[in-house]
Design a protein around this motif. Structure first.
Motif, PDB file in Angstrom:
ATOM      1  N   ALA A 183      19.456  -4.845   0.884  1.00 57.71           N
ATOM      2  CA  ALA A 183      20.736  -4.883   0.181  1.00 57.71           C
ATOM      3  C   ALA A 183      21.866  -4.373   1.072  1.00 57.71           C
ATOM      4  CB  ALA A 183      20.656  -4.057  -1.097  1.00 57.71           C
ATOM      5  N   VAL A 184      21.574  -3.338   1.870  1.00 52.69           N
ATOM      6  CA  VAL A 184      22.586  -2.739   2.730  1.00 52.69           C
ATOM      7  C   VAL A 184      22.847  -3.600   3.970  1.00 52.69           C
ATOM      8  CG1 VAL A 184      23.113  -0.751   4.212  1.00 52.69           C
ATOM      9  CG2 VAL A 184      22.149  -0.391   1.931  1.00 52.69           C
ATOM     10  N   PHE A 207       6.082  15.950   7.706  1.00 58.52           N
ATOM     11  CA  PHE A 207       6.722  15.412   6.499  1.00 58.52           C
ATOM     12  C   PHE A 207       7.842  14.435   6.874  1.00 58.52           C
ATOM     13  CE2 PHE A 207       5.733  19.664   4.183  1.00 58.52           C
ATOM     14  CZ  PHE A 207       4.415  19.272   4.000  1.00 58.52           C
ATOM     15  N   ALA A 208       8.618  14.784   7.901  1.00 56.17           N
ATOM     16  CA  ALA A 208       9.728  13.921   8.320  1.00 56.17           C
ATOM     17  C   ALA A 208       9.216  12.581   8.832  1.00 56.17           C
ATOM     18  CB  ALA A 208      10.556  14.619   9.396  1.00 56.17           C
ATOM     19  N   ILE A 209       8.130  12.615   9.607  1.00 57.35           N
ATOM     20  CA  ILE A 209       7.546  11.360  10.102  1.00 57.35           C
ATOM     21  C   ILE A 209       7.061  10.504   8.941  1.00 57.35           C
ATOM     22  CG2 ILE A 209       5.624  10.383  11.419  1.00 57.35           C
ATOM     23  CD1 ILE A 209       5.924  12.768  13.354  1.00 57.35           C
ATOM     24  N   TRP A 210       6.383  11.127   7.985  1.00 54.84           N
ATOM     25  CA  TRP A 210       5.941  10.378   6.801  1.00 54.84           C
ATOM     26  C   TRP A 210       7.128   9.732   6.096  1.00 54.84           C
ATOM     27  CZ3 TRP A 210       2.278  14.485   4.136  1.00 54.84           C
ATOM     28  CH2 TRP A 210       1.111  14.608   4.902  1.00 54.84           C
ATOM     29  N   ALA A 211       8.176  10.531   5.862  1.00 55.89           N
ATOM     30  CA  ALA A 211       9.328  10.037   5.096  1.00 55.89           C
ATOM     31  C   ALA A 211      10.031   8.891   5.815  1.00 55.89           C
ATOM     32  CB  ALA A 211      10.304  11.181   4.847  1.00 55.89           C
ATOM     33  N   ILE A 212      10.261   9.064   7.114  1.00 58.30           N
ATOM     34  CA  ILE A 212      11.014   8.044   7.848  1.00 58.30           C
ATOM     35  C   ILE A 212      10.208   6.753   7.981  1.00 58.30           C
ATOM     36  CG2 ILE A 212      12.064   7.451  10.060  1.00 58.30           C
ATOM     37  CD1 ILE A 212      12.676  10.424  10.441  1.00 58.30           C
ATOM     38  N   THR A 213       8.958   6.862   8.381  1.00 52.13           N
ATOM     39  CA  THR A 213       8.181   5.653   8.640  1.00 52.13           C
ATOM     40  C   THR A 213       7.894   4.876   7.358  1.00 52.13           C
ATOM     41  OG1 THR A 213       6.124   6.948   8.580  1.00 52.13           O
ATOM     42  CG2 THR A 213       7.112   6.571  10.738  1.00 52.13           C
ATOM     43  N   GLN A 214       7.630   5.559   6.262  1.00 50.62           N
ATOM     44  CA  GLN A 214       7.307   4.863   5.024  1.00 50.62           C
ATOM     45  C   GLN A 214       8.552   4.383   4.278  1.00 50.62           C
ATOM     46  OE1 GLN A 214       3.558   7.743   4.604  1.00 50.62           O
ATOM     47  NE2 GLN A 214       4.116   6.833   2.664  1.00 50.62           N
ATOM     48  N   TYR A 259      10.711   2.361   5.306  1.00 53.09           N
ATOM     49  CA  TYR A 259      10.926   0.934   5.552  1.00 53.09           C
ATOM     50  C   TYR A 259      10.052   0.053   4.668  1.00 53.09           C
ATOM     51  CZ  TYR A 259      13.912   2.210   9.390  1.00 53.09           C
ATOM     52  OH  TYR A 259      14.951   2.718  10.123  1.00 53.09           O
ATOM     53  N   ALA A 260       9.011   0.627   4.082  1.00 55.10           N
ATOM     54  CA  ALA A 260       8.202  -0.106   3.113  1.00 55.10           C
ATOM     55  C   ALA A 260       8.654   0.200   1.694  1.00 55.10           C
ATOM     56  CB  ALA A 260       6.727   0.251   3.278  1.00 55.10           C
ATOM     57  N   ASP A 261       8.792   1.488   1.377  1.00 54.26           N
ATOM     58  CA  ASP A 261       9.071   1.899   0.005  1.00 54.26           C
ATOM     59  C   ASP A 261      10.466   1.485  -0.453  1.00 54.26           C
ATOM     60  OD1 ASP A 261       6.613   3.067   0.278  1.00 54.26           O
ATOM     61  OD2 ASP A 261       7.364   5.103   0.478  1.00 54.26           O
ATOM     62  N   PHE A 262      11.429   1.454   0.466  1.00 53.49           N
ATOM     63  CA  PHE A 262      12.812   1.146   0.106  1.00 53.49           C
ATOM     64  C   PHE A 262      13.293  -0.140   0.786  1.00 53.49           C
ATOM     65  CE2 PHE A 262      12.264   5.595  -0.791  1.00 53.49           C
ATOM     66  CZ  PHE A 262      12.970   5.787  -1.971  1.00 53.49           C
ATOM     67  N   ASP A 263      12.378  -1.081   0.940  1.00 51.98           N
ATOM     68  CA  ASP A 263      12.726  -2.343   1.597  1.00 51.98           C
ATOM     69  C   ASP A 263      13.866  -3.056   0.876  1.00 51.98           C
ATOM     70  OD1 ASP A 263      12.053  -4.611   3.508  1.00 51.98           O
ATOM     71  OD2 ASP A 263      11.781  -5.607   1.576  1.00 51.98           O
ATOM     72  N   ALA A 264      13.862  -3.040  -0.457  1.00 52.58           N
ATOM     73  CA  ALA A 264      14.921  -3.714  -1.212  1.00 52.58           C
ATOM     74  C   ALA A 264      16.277  -3.086  -0.920  1.00 52.58           C
ATOM     75  CB  ALA A 264      14.619  -3.655  -2.708  1.00 52.58           C
ATOM     76  N   ALA A 315       0.828  -1.200   0.000  1.00 54.22           N
ATOM     77  CA  ALA A 315       0.000   0.000   0.000  1.00 54.22           C
ATOM     78  C   ALA A 315       0.867   1.255   0.000  1.00 54.22           C
ATOM     79  CB  ALA A 315      -0.922  -0.002   1.218  1.00 54.22           C
ATOM     80  N   SER A 316       1.941   1.221   0.797  1.00 60.15           N
ATOM     81  CA  SER A 316       2.840   2.358   0.844  1.00 60.15           C
ATOM     82  C   SER A 316       3.504   2.582  -0.508  1.00 60.15           C
ATOM     83  CB  SER A 316       3.905   2.138   1.928  1.00 60.15           C
ATOM     84  OG  SER A 316       4.757   3.258   2.031  1.00 60.15           O
ATOM     85  N   ARG A 317       3.938   1.511  -1.163  1.00 60.91           N
ATOM     86  CA  ARG A 317       4.588   1.638  -2.468  1.00 60.91           C
ATOM     87  C   ARG A 317       3.606   2.122  -3.528  1.00 60.91           C
ATOM     88  NH1 ARG A 317       6.742  -4.213  -1.419  1.00 60.91           N
ATOM     89  NH2 ARG A 317       8.230  -3.758   0.242  1.00 60.91           N
ATOM     90  N   LEU A 318       2.377   1.656  -3.435  1.00 59.82           N
ATOM     91  CA  LEU A 318       1.350   2.105  -4.375  1.00 59.82           C
ATOM     92  C   LEU A 318       1.132   3.601  -4.250  1.00 59.82           C
ATOM     93  CD1 LEU A 318      -0.984   1.611  -6.377  1.00 59.82           C
ATOM     94  CD2 LEU A 318      -2.432   1.098  -4.405  1.00 59.82           C
TER      95      LEU A 318
END
Length: 213
Positions: free
Chosen positions: A183-184, A165-172, A174-179, A112-115
């Motif tokens: 990798a890291v 905005f910072a809360i949105w960016a940080i919390t999401q 972990y879903a949007d950039f899971d790959a 849902a976050s990625r969508l």
């Protein structure tokens, strides 16, 4: 919210209809997150939902109708924790609850976050009206709450919009950039307790920055 949901049945749905509709929305969330609106097909969504395409079309006549219904559901879930931010509550605890709720949503519903992220990156063609009206109003109300907490000395001086905005960016993230995270971090990202560890780190980063000294 100007996101019409077109269903073939106007009457109150039966349990089977409600279950089928939820299966379609869940499948749509997965397929749209993977391919976007243009790349997704109703055939793939029907297969993912475990039903025939004609059965899917009973509930949603067009792909755009289903896409908007999925976005509507995602937005309702995503904004519920923000609505719950209580002006009468303790600021740090209210922000703690909000961050935890957002992290849980990212963990439980990464597709849902990625969508949602994909829709925004594309310029929000399907939800721009909502973003510039209802979302703006919600954020404005909650920004006033944060401003009041700052004025009362209950939070450190901070711009409320940038905090949100910072809360949105940080919390999401972990879903949007899971790959990217996997990798890291390698195996560490898949170990038990990693999500809880991430939530605690995010809480520390944000709350330490807003707690009055």
């Amino acid at each position: 919210m100007d996101l019409p949901n077109v269903s073939a049945a106007d009457e109150v749905p039966t349990r089977i209809q409600a279950r089928n509709r939820e299966a379609i929305l869940s499948a749509g969330r997965e397929v749209f997150a993977r391919h976007g609106l243009r790349g997704a097909t109703l055939d793939e969504i029907a297969r993912t939902a475990g039903m025939s395409k004609p059965n899917l079309l009973y509930y949603f006549r067009r792909k755009t109708d289903l896409y908007k219904a999925v976005l509507e559901e995602v937005l309702a879930d995503w904004l519920s924790p923000l609505h719950a931010l209580d002006p009468e509550g303790d600021p740090v605890e209210e922000l703690r609850r909000y961050i935890v709720a957002k992290m849980q949503l990212s963990n439980m519903h990464p597709q849902a976050s990625r969508l949602f992220a994909g829709e925004i990156i594309a310029g929000a063609p399907n939800i721009h009206g909502f973003l510039s009206t209802e979302l703006r109003d919600i954020v404005a109300r909650k920004a006033r709450t944060i401003e009041a907490w700052v004025a009362q000395g209950r939070l450190a001086p901070i711009d409320p919009h940038h905090l949100i905005f910072a809360i949105w960016a940080i919390t999401q993230h972990y879903a949007d950039f899971d790959a990217q995270i996997r990798a890291v971090l390698g195996d560490r990202a898949g170990r038990p307790g990693f999500r809880e560890e991430a939530a605690e780190a995010v809480l520390g980063l944000v709350l330490n920055g807003v707690t009055p000294r």
